[in-house]
Design a protein around this motif. Sequence first.
Motif, PDB file in Angstrom:
ATOM      1  N   CYS A  35       1.054  -1.690  -0.202  1.00 54.51           N
ATOM      2  CA  CYS A  35       0.037   0.031   0.127  1.00 54.51           C
ATOM      3  C   CYS A  35       0.849   1.418  -0.265  1.00 54.51           C
ATOM      4  O   CYS A  35       1.839   1.326   0.684  1.00 54.51           O
ATOM      5  CB  CYS A  35      -1.003  -0.300   1.478  1.00 54.51           C
ATOM      6  N   PHE A  37       0.696   4.014   1.241  1.00 56.03           N
ATOM      7  CA  PHE A  37       0.944   4.646   2.979  1.00 56.03           C
ATOM      8  C   PHE A  37       1.653   3.882   3.531  1.00 56.03           C
ATOM      9  O   PHE A  37       2.656   4.563   4.545  1.00 56.03           O
ATOM     10  CB  PHE A  37      -0.257   4.945   3.402  1.00 56.03           C
ATOM     11  N   VAL A 120      -2.845  11.296  -4.240  1.00 58.47           N
ATOM     12  CA  VAL A 120      -3.811  10.289  -3.660  1.00 58.47           C
ATOM     13  C   VAL A 120      -4.213   9.771  -4.722  1.00 58.47           C
ATOM     14  O   VAL A 120      -5.518   8.746  -3.605  1.00 58.47           O
ATOM     15  CB  VAL A 120      -4.616  11.779  -3.659  1.00 58.47           C
ATOM     16  N   GLY A 121      -4.179   9.480  -5.743  1.00 60.06           N
ATOM     17  CA  GLY A 121      -5.357   7.946  -6.424  1.00 60.06           C
ATOM     18  C   GLY A 121      -4.995   7.189  -6.608  1.00 60.06           C
ATOM     19  O   GLY A 121      -5.341   6.513  -7.339  1.00 60.06           O
ATOM     20  N   ALA A 122      -3.456   7.267  -6.161  1.00 56.25           N
ATOM     21  CA  ALA A 122      -2.127   6.171  -6.333  1.00 56.25           C
ATOM     22  C   ALA A 122      -3.397   5.343  -6.069  1.00 56.25           C
ATOM     23  O   ALA A 122      -3.055   4.483  -4.553  1.00 56.25           O
ATOM     24  CB  ALA A 122      -1.078   6.320  -5.390  1.00 56.25           C
ATOM     25  N   ARG A 123      -3.447   3.886  -6.701  1.00 59.79           N
ATOM     26  CA  ARG A 123      -3.689   2.344  -5.348  1.00 59.79           C
ATOM     27  C   ARG A 123      -3.162   1.414  -5.147  1.00 59.79           C
ATOM     28  O   ARG A 123      -2.332   1.811  -5.350  1.00 59.79           O
ATOM     29  CB  ARG A 123      -5.143   1.909  -6.589  1.00 59.79           C
ATOM     30  N   PRO A 124      -3.425   1.294  -3.555  1.00 68.31           N
ATOM     31  CA  PRO A 124      -2.425   0.653  -3.372  1.00 68.31           C
ATOM     32  C   PRO A 124      -2.653  -0.748  -4.131  1.00 68.31           C
ATOM     33  O   PRO A 124      -3.407  -1.024  -4.526  1.00 68.31           O
ATOM     34  CB  PRO A 124      -3.143   0.804  -1.874  1.00 68.31           C
ATOM     35  N   GLU A 128      -6.904  -5.142  -0.555  1.00 71.22           N
ATOM     36  CA  GLU A 128      -7.387  -4.357   0.170  1.00 71.22           C
ATOM     37  C   GLU A 128      -7.805  -4.654   1.227  1.00 71.22           C
ATOM     38  O   GLU A 128      -8.575  -6.089   1.208  1.00 71.22           O
ATOM     39  CB  GLU A 128      -8.584  -3.724  -0.251  1.00 71.22           C
TER      40      GLU A 128
END
Lengths: 132, 73
Positions: A35, A37, A120-124, A128
């Motif tokens: 992810c 983050f 911000v839109g970067a998909r982990p 999920e």
Amino acid sequence: MTEQAPNQIRDAIAQAIGENPVILFMKGTPEQPMCGFSARTVAALQAVGAPFAAVDILPDPRIRQELSALSQWPTIPQLFVNGEFVGGCDIVTEMYETGELAEALGAEPAKAKPVEEPAVGARPMGIENRLS
Amino acid sequence: MPTADDVKARIEARIPGATADVQSPDNVHFSARVVAEAFSGLSRIQQHRLVYAAFEGELGGEIHALQLKTETP
């Protein structure tokens, strides 16, 4: 009884937090974060240069559940230093930028180089979280 | 699915006097800058918890991620 009850998982989490001065609960591993983050938090810790333990919460959804119940924090990653909850990605990144992270980890303040901001839109990648 | 406006409204309703600037490219990942007098004297963790409280159970679910920056006016 091979099935671990949730409170045993919580005990194991509490024990890990107690035994490791710096411990990060994350999605994936420092080598392969799952992810954006978690990746950003690992990058901040590595930039400071302090050793840290890492726990991948993805293999068992109960880890996430029990961790959040313990910390009263809804999201992953979560960083603990000396048994205290320090914060998630945003707080750790902010602390890195102000030099507080190095201070909290007892490391020399790193040369202030900003941690790369993921869009911000970067998909982990990958799995999920499915817990509500 | 919540929009950035929904998230903004939820935060501002939850924290009296707060101003939230919320962005989202996909209504799943959100980024918010929240300014509130209510944050003064609180640690960052407490400030973030105050905002998270507006989304009980939804963070990590419908709202996959909420990037947060909290400030006092």
